[in-house]
Scaffold this motif. Sequence first.
Motif, PDB file in Angstrom:
ATOM      1  N   UNK A  20      28.688  15.635   3.463  1.00  0.00           N
ATOM      2  CA  UNK A  20      30.038  15.810   4.000  1.00  0.00           C
ATOM      3  C   UNK A  20      30.525  14.562   4.727  1.00  0.00           C
ATOM      4  N   UNK A  21      29.627  13.843   5.372  1.00  0.00           N
ATOM      5  CA  UNK A  21      30.021  12.594   6.041  1.00  0.00           C
ATOM      6  C   UNK A  21      30.479  11.570   5.008  1.00  0.00           C
ATOM      7  N   UNK A  57      37.014   7.377  13.233  1.00  0.00           N
ATOM      8  CA  UNK A  57      36.348   8.344  12.375  1.00  0.00           C
ATOM      9  C   UNK A  57      35.330   7.679  11.466  1.00  0.00           C
ATOM     10  N   UNK A  58      35.697   6.532  10.899  1.00  0.00           N
ATOM     11  CA  UNK A  58      34.752   5.790  10.061  1.00  0.00           C
ATOM     12  C   UNK A  58      33.510   5.402  10.858  1.00  0.00           C
ATOM     13  N   UNK A  59      33.720   5.006  12.106  1.00  0.00           N
ATOM     14  CA  UNK A  59      32.593   4.655  12.961  1.00  0.00           C
ATOM     15  C   UNK A  59      31.673   5.863  13.160  1.00  0.00           C
ATOM     16  N   UNK A  60      32.272   7.020  13.429  1.00  0.00           N
ATOM     17  CA  UNK A  60      31.458   8.221  13.642  1.00  0.00           C
ATOM     18  C   UNK A  60      30.701   8.617  12.380  1.00  0.00           C
ATOM     19  N   UNK A  61      31.353   8.532  11.238  1.00  0.00           N
ATOM     20  CA  UNK A  61      30.651   8.871   9.990  1.00  0.00           C
ATOM     21  C   UNK A  61      29.531   7.875   9.701  1.00  0.00           C
ATOM     22  N   UNK A  62      29.757   6.599  10.015  1.00  0.00           N
ATOM     23  CA  UNK A  62      28.710   5.596   9.822  1.00  0.00           C
ATOM     24  C   UNK A  62      27.512   5.904  10.719  1.00  0.00           C
TER      25      UNK A  62
END
Length: 86
Positions: free
Chosen positions: A44-45, A28-33
Amino acid sequence: AIKLNSNCAESHYLRGRARILLGQFDEGLFDFARCLLLDETHASAYFFRGYIYFLKEKYADAIEAYKRSITYDSTNAQAFLQRGLS
């Protein structure tokens, strides 16, 4: 959607949200980054990145993420609350 257009910030954001529900926090952190690389104003990210950091007890990182979220959306009361809890 990401396979069709890997440069869509919203797709990465939505997958990050799904990964939170699945307990896949690092992914999830990767996707938000990735989302934030494509759209650095995506409040929101930042918020959900802060949420993951909070769950991982990385409170300083959570506070920074919540601050960035508030910068881009000062109407999100939840971001203020989570920043205070961190």
